[in-house]
Design a protein around this motif. Structure first.
Motif, PDB file in Angstrom:
ATOM      1  N   ALA A 245       8.710  -3.286   3.132  1.00 19.68           N
ATOM      2  CA  ALA A 245       8.006  -2.278   2.332  1.00 19.68           C
ATOM      3  C   ALA A 245       6.559  -2.733   2.153  1.00 19.68           C
ATOM      4  N   PRO A 246       5.601  -1.988   2.742  1.00 22.99           N
ATOM      5  CA  PRO A 246       4.231  -2.504   2.798  1.00 22.99           C
ATOM      6  C   PRO A 246       3.368  -2.109   1.597  1.00 22.99           C
ATOM      7  N   SER A 247       2.400  -2.978   1.279  1.00 23.23           N
ATOM      8  CA  SER A 247       1.372  -2.650   0.287  1.00 23.23           C
ATOM      9  C   SER A 247       0.140  -3.488   0.611  1.00 23.23           C
ATOM     10  N   ALA A 248      -0.988  -3.116  -0.005  1.00 23.52           N
ATOM     11  CA  ALA A 248      -2.234  -3.841   0.280  1.00 23.52           C
ATOM     12  C   ALA A 248      -3.089  -3.918  -0.969  1.00 23.52           C
ATOM     13  N   ALA A 249      -3.915  -4.943  -1.023  1.00 24.47           N
ATOM     14  CA  ALA A 249      -4.902  -5.070  -2.102  1.00 24.47           C
ATOM     15  C   ALA A 249      -6.198  -5.565  -1.465  1.00 24.47           C
ATOM     16  N   VAL A 250      -7.317  -5.028  -1.957  1.00 26.81           N
ATOM     17  CA  VAL A 250      -8.611  -5.444  -1.410  1.00 26.81           C
ATOM     18  C   VAL A 250      -9.426  -6.059  -2.532  1.00 26.81           C
ATOM     19  N   ASP A 251     -10.018  -7.212  -2.251  1.00 21.88           N
ATOM     20  CA  ASP A 251     -10.901  -7.862  -3.222  1.00 21.88           C
ATOM     21  C   ASP A 251     -12.319  -7.396  -2.939  1.00 21.88           C
ATOM     22  N   PRO A 252     -12.892  -6.563  -3.828  1.00 22.34           N
ATOM     23  CA  PRO A 252     -14.223  -6.029  -3.529  1.00 22.34           C
ATOM     24  C   PRO A 252     -15.300  -7.102  -3.487  1.00 22.34           C
ATOM     25  N   THR A 253     -15.092  -8.194  -4.226  1.00 18.93           N
ATOM     26  CA  THR A 253     -16.113  -9.241  -4.276  1.00 18.93           C
ATOM     27  C   THR A 253     -16.273  -9.922  -2.917  1.00 18.93           C
ATOM     28  N   SER A 254     -15.144 -10.259  -2.283  1.00 11.60           N
ATOM     29  CA  SER A 254     -15.225 -10.989  -1.018  1.00 11.60           C
ATOM     30  C   SER A 254     -14.990 -10.088   0.189  1.00 11.60           C
ATOM     31  N   ALA A 255     -14.731  -8.792  -0.063  1.00 13.14           N
ATOM     32  CA  ALA A 255     -14.402  -7.859   1.029  1.00 13.14           C
ATOM     33  C   ALA A 255     -13.270  -8.417   1.883  1.00 13.14           C
ATOM     34  N   THR A 256     -12.252  -8.909   1.189  1.00 15.58           N
ATOM     35  CA  THR A 256     -11.073  -9.469   1.854  1.00 15.58           C
ATOM     36  C   THR A 256      -9.862  -8.639   1.465  1.00 15.58           C
ATOM     37  N   ALA A 257      -8.961  -8.459   2.418  1.00  9.51           N
ATOM     38  CA  ALA A 257      -7.737  -7.721   2.110  1.00  9.51           C
ATOM     39  C   ALA A 257      -6.534  -8.646   2.236  1.00  9.51           C
ATOM     40  N   VAL A 258      -5.530  -8.354   1.426  1.00  5.21           N
ATOM     41  CA  VAL A 258      -4.228  -9.014   1.563  1.00  5.21           C
ATOM     42  C   VAL A 258      -3.196  -7.914   1.739  1.00  5.21           C
ATOM     43  N   VAL A 259      -2.413  -8.009   2.807  1.00  3.59           N
ATOM     44  CA  VAL A 259      -1.317  -7.054   3.001  1.00  3.59           C
ATOM     45  C   VAL A 259      -0.010  -7.783   2.713  1.00  3.59           C
ATOM     46  N   GLU A 260       0.917  -7.040   2.118  1.00  2.00           N
ATOM     47  CA  GLU A 260       2.184  -7.638   1.712  1.00  2.00           C
ATOM     48  C   GLU A 260       3.337  -6.779   2.205  1.00  2.00           C
ATOM     49  N   GLY A 261       4.433  -7.428   2.540  1.00  2.00           N
ATOM     50  CA  GLY A 261       5.630  -6.704   2.950  1.00  2.00           C
ATOM     51  C   GLY A 261       6.823  -7.275   2.223  1.00  2.00           C
ATOM     52  N   CYS A 262       7.556  -6.393   1.536  1.00  2.00           N
ATOM     53  CA  CYS A 262       8.694  -6.845   0.729  1.00  2.00           C
ATOM     54  C   CYS A 262       9.996  -6.537   1.474  1.00  2.00           C
ATOM     55  N   ARG A 263      10.874  -7.540   1.572  1.00  2.00           N
ATOM     56  CA  ARG A 263      12.182  -7.278   2.178  1.00  2.00           C
ATOM     57  C   ARG A 263      13.027  -6.498   1.182  1.00  2.00           C
ATOM     58  N   PRO A 264      13.565  -5.349   1.584  1.00  2.00           N
ATOM     59  CA  PRO A 264      14.367  -4.569   0.638  1.00  2.00           C
ATOM     60  C   PRO A 264      15.534  -5.390   0.093  1.00  2.00           C
ATOM     61  N   ASN A 265      15.979  -5.011  -1.111  1.00  2.00           N
ATOM     62  CA  ASN A 265      17.057  -5.757  -1.750  1.00  2.00           C
ATOM     63  C   ASN A 265      18.386  -5.591  -1.057  1.00  2.00           C
ATOM     64  N   ARG A 266      18.561  -4.466  -0.355  1.00  2.37           N
ATOM     65  CA  ARG A 266      19.797  -4.283   0.390  1.00  2.37           C
ATOM     66  C   ARG A 266      19.492  -3.593   1.696  1.00  2.37           C
TER      67      ARG A 266
END
Ligand SMILES: C[S@@+](CC[C@H](N)C(=O)[O-])C[C@H]1O[C@@H](n2cnc3c(N)ncnc32)[C@H](O)[C@@H]1O
Length: 266
Positions: A245-266
């Motif tokens: 399950a994907p999501s993303a966050a961007v740090d405006p100060t450093s113009a860096t992004a982190v993308v995350e993927g969560c393994r579903p619980n079942r």
């Protein structure tokens, strides 16, 4: 050592060091004698990164030993480090047990060191495919308490952790091959290509990690990686394609992004 900082700064400015006064102070503090200081100035003149010349860098408040030929941790990666620590602490309080964390593509071991020093009781594993990086990370692992493996991403980590990992954090190489010639000269000439080159789209290594991650993650656990903001839409699609399950966050100060993927619980 004691030296005339003004004339040292003048020498450093003359060879192109922008923050010459700061560098003069750091080099003078690190050098034991005039010969060593001259050698360090010579290395800077040859374009070697300041952090490698000094032999260490402070990353998120943690002192990381840095060997020549190893990727220099960037200040912008703090965003990824903070998210990894927060995720570990959240998992720790929900699971009521210390997390298992993997820093894939560890380089010097900077991310592993931050997690190990901030998340009490965590089991922290780190991997890198480059023996030079593994030697450097192993030195940092001995200081901060994490284990380092010479392996391709997750392939070679102890099988006992398969399906039990709480957080996979990775600062993968994500520069598209076609953009490598436009990196600063000192980066191109003094950092290993393998630490930078992410293939045609920049997401080759990331994509392989996404496909490897699900079998290592515990249900509800997460993998996260730094990418550039422009790569976020494609990175989210890759995570989704791997069943995370994907999501993303961007740090405006450093113009860096982190993308995350969560393994579903079942
Ligand atoms: C951008 S550097 C990041 C290093 C460190 N995590 C940091 O943020 O300072 C990427 C690292 O990934 C390693 N690497 C590249 N391909 C890899 C692979 N297939 N498996 C494991 N490590 C890999 C490189 O050797 C390099 O040390």
């Amino acid at each position: 050592m004691r030296t005339d900082l003004t004339s040292l700064a003048d020498r450093l400015r003359a060879i192109g060091c922008v923050f010459a006064e700061d560098e003069a102070r750091l080099l003078a503090d690190a050098a034991h004698d005039v010969a060593q200081l001259d050698d360090m100035v010579g290395q800077r003149a040859a374009g070697r990164p300041l952090e490698t010349v000094l032999g260490s860098v402070t990353f998120c408040g943690v002192t990381i030993a840095l060997h020549p030929g190893v990727f220099v941790p960037r200040p912008r990666t703090r965003f990824l480090a903070e998210r990894a620590v927060a995720s570990c602490l959240a998992r720790q309080s929900s699971d009521r047990q210390p997390p298992v964390v993997v820093d894939a593509c560890t380089g010097s071991g900077a991310l592993a060191a931050v997690v190990a020093s901030r998340v009490g009781g965590a089991t922290v594993l780190a991997s890198d495919v480059d023996p030079v990086a593994v030697a450097c990370a192993t030195a940092n692992g001995a200081r901060y308490g994490f284990s380092v493996y010479l392996c391709d991403l997750m392939d070679g980590l102890p099988e006992e952790f398969r399906g039990r990992v709480s957080v996979i954090v990775a600062n993968v190489p994500y520069v598209p091959t076609g953009q490598l010639p436009y990196l600063p000269r000192d980066v191109r000439e003094h950092e290993p290509l393998r630490a930078l080159d992410g293939g045609t789209s920049g997401l080759d290594v990331f994509g392989r990690l996404c496909r490897a991650a699900p079998s290592w993650l515990a249900p509800g656990a997460v993998m996260m990686s730094e990418v550039s903001p422009a790569q976020v839409p494609q990175a989210l699609a890759v995570l989704e394609g791997a069943g995370l399950a994907p999501s993303a966050a961007v740090d405006p100060t450093s113009a860096t992004a982190v993308v995350e993927g969560c393994r579903p619980n079942r």
